[in-house]
Each structure stands twice: as C-alpha cells, then as structure tokens.
Design an enzyme around this catalytic site. Sequence first.
Site, PDB file in Angstrom:
ATOM      1  N   ASN A 136       0.821  -1.220   0.000  1.00 30.36           N
ATOM      2  CA  ASN A 136       0.000   0.000   0.000  1.00 30.36           C
ATOM      3  C   ASN A 136       0.858   1.275   0.000  1.00 30.36           C
ATOM      4  OD1 ASN A 136       1.030   0.084   2.580  1.00 30.36           O
ATOM      5  ND2 ASN A 136      -0.942  -0.002   3.633  1.00 30.36           N
ATOM      6  N   HIS A 138       3.300   1.963   2.143  1.00 34.83           N
ATOM      7  CA  HIS A 138       3.805   2.411   3.451  1.00 34.83           C
ATOM      8  C   HIS A 138       5.322   2.245   3.544  1.00 34.83           C
ATOM      9  CE1 HIS A 138       3.250  -1.711   5.713  1.00 34.83           C
ATOM     10  NE2 HIS A 138       4.360  -1.695   5.026  1.00 34.83           N
ATOM     11  N   GLU A 143       1.551   4.516   7.526  1.00 33.45           N
ATOM     12  CA  GLU A 143       0.526   4.010   6.621  1.00 33.45           C
ATOM     13  C   GLU A 143      -0.082   5.158   5.812  1.00 33.45           C
ATOM     14  OE1 GLU A 143       0.102   0.915   6.257  1.00 33.45           O
ATOM     15  OE2 GLU A 143       0.250  -0.177   8.151  1.00 33.45           O
TER      16      GLU A 143
HETATM   17  P1  PGA Z   1       8.013  -7.166   3.271  1.00 32.30           P
HETATM   18  O1  PGA Z   1       7.408  -5.902   3.978  1.00 32.30           O
HETATM   19  O2  PGA Z   1       9.476  -6.929   3.134  1.00 32.30           O
HETATM   20  O3  PGA Z   1       7.703  -8.322   4.178  1.00 32.30           O
HETATM   21  O4  PGA Z   1       7.337  -7.292   1.931  1.00 32.30           O
HETATM   22  C1  PGA Z   1       7.780  -4.642   3.541  1.00 32.30           C
HETATM   23  C2  PGA Z   1       6.916  -3.628   4.225  1.00 32.30           C
HETATM   24  O5  PGA Z   1       5.735  -3.915   4.458  1.00 32.30           O
HETATM   25  O6  PGA Z   1       7.402  -2.530   4.511  1.00 32.30           O
END
Ligand code: PGA
Length: 241
Positions: A136, A138, A143
């Site tokens: 998304n 973030h 967020e």
């Molecule tokens: P991920 O998470 O490395 O497990 O894909 C990245 C994030 O959500 O910032």
Amino acid sequence: MKVQILENYKEMSRAAADIFADVINSKKDCVLGLATGDTPIGMYECLVEDYKAGKVDFASVKSVNLDEYYPITPDNDQSYRYFMNYHLFDKVNINKANTYVPDGQASDPVSSCEAYEKNIDALGGIDIQVLGIGRNGHIGFNEPDGELIFYTHVTDLTADTIEANSRFFESESDVPKQAVTMGIESIFKARKIVVLASGEGKAEAVKRMLCGKLTTNCPASLLRLHPDVTLICDKDAAILL
Ligand code: PGA
C-alpha cells in the site's frame, strides 16, 4: 531517486549488502537504520557471509530499527527484536547493547517514542537506512493517510497491513493492531536511504512511489524529496515501470 533494476532477489540482496558494507568499511562506528520483513532478509544473509569472510566488521557498528509491533514482548518470535537477533545480530560481532529497536512493551509508549527519537540524534543520526515498501506504499508503519507524523510514534495498523502480515502469525486476529514506528522525518534524517522491492506484488507500489503523485496517501512517494535515495529492485517489482 536513483534506480537499479536487477535480475532477481539474490542480485538485489547482494547489491544492497555491498552498499551497506561500504558504509561500514568507511566508518567503523556508523549507525545503520535497519528494517524487518521478508525483503531485507537476503541482504542480511549477504552481510553475515561478508562478516564470516572477514570483509566487514560490526564491532563498533550501532543500529536503530524502523519499527516494532505494539504491544509485543521481545522474546515473541514475531517481534522485530527477535527477527533482528535471528537474522543478523546473533550472527555477527555487533554489540547488542548498541542495537536499538523500539520498545514493544513500554508502559508509557509516548515517552518511549520521544526517547527513541532523541537517541537517534544522540547517536549522531543514521548513516544509511534500509527500507522495504508495503503493497500500500507504506514505509515503516507510516501508513497511507491524509496526514503523516514526523517523528517516532505509536500508530494503528491498517487492515491491509494486518492482512499482509498475518502470514507470519497463527491467525489474523493474533496480529497486533498497533506498532511503534519511526516517522517520516526520522527516516528523512538518514543521510542515505536504500529502498528494496522484490516481486510482482510490489510492482504497483514501486510505480506509485516513482511515478505517481507526491502524496501522504503513498508515503513512499515522499522519498523522491530526499537527496540520497537508491531504489534497488528486481525485474518483477519493476514490471510496471
Ligand atoms: P516485506 O514488507 O518486506 O515483508 O514485503 C515490507 C513492508 O511492508 O514494509
């Protein structure tokens, strides 16, 4: 933002580790900004390899982590403290007293966040920060929202993030609903930032970060304002560029 598109996850991880190793080798007591999640695991593996090969020495290195669930205990195998110990700190010669992860069980989380932010400054700031990117958009647990918070703070996780992270927990209801995260300015204070993205699941977020509107609804898009950011991604994450 500089962009490097590499063949696969392995090459991405090696390229990122090389940048980190260069920073450590040019400044023995540097401050690393570290992140959790699936994406940086390969980079940590490469750094452990480099350490074992005598190419990098963590004896004087300090680290600060981006975020931690709240509430969570450090011995919970889903905590980010546990993750860091497992993937890096227990495998290299870093002094754990010099590794900082936000306190997931602070009784006064607001004061704890303030102290965390002050500590980053007291350490002299972050020399290099690694970031993943959420589907998304973030960064850390900043967020998408109409407004973002500057410094380290407690935040509610979005439904999307809870769902994405539920793969690590027994069930979605076990995922903590809040987290402590460095804020946008805490991240921006880092002198150098490396963003990692791997896999098609990140392609849309990568496209929005690089080519979309500059908006708090895609926190990663704000990274275009920082003077020294390198995105290192694999072909799949770059498929929409
Ligand atoms: P991920 O998470 O490395 O497990 O894909 C990245 C994030 O959500 O910032």
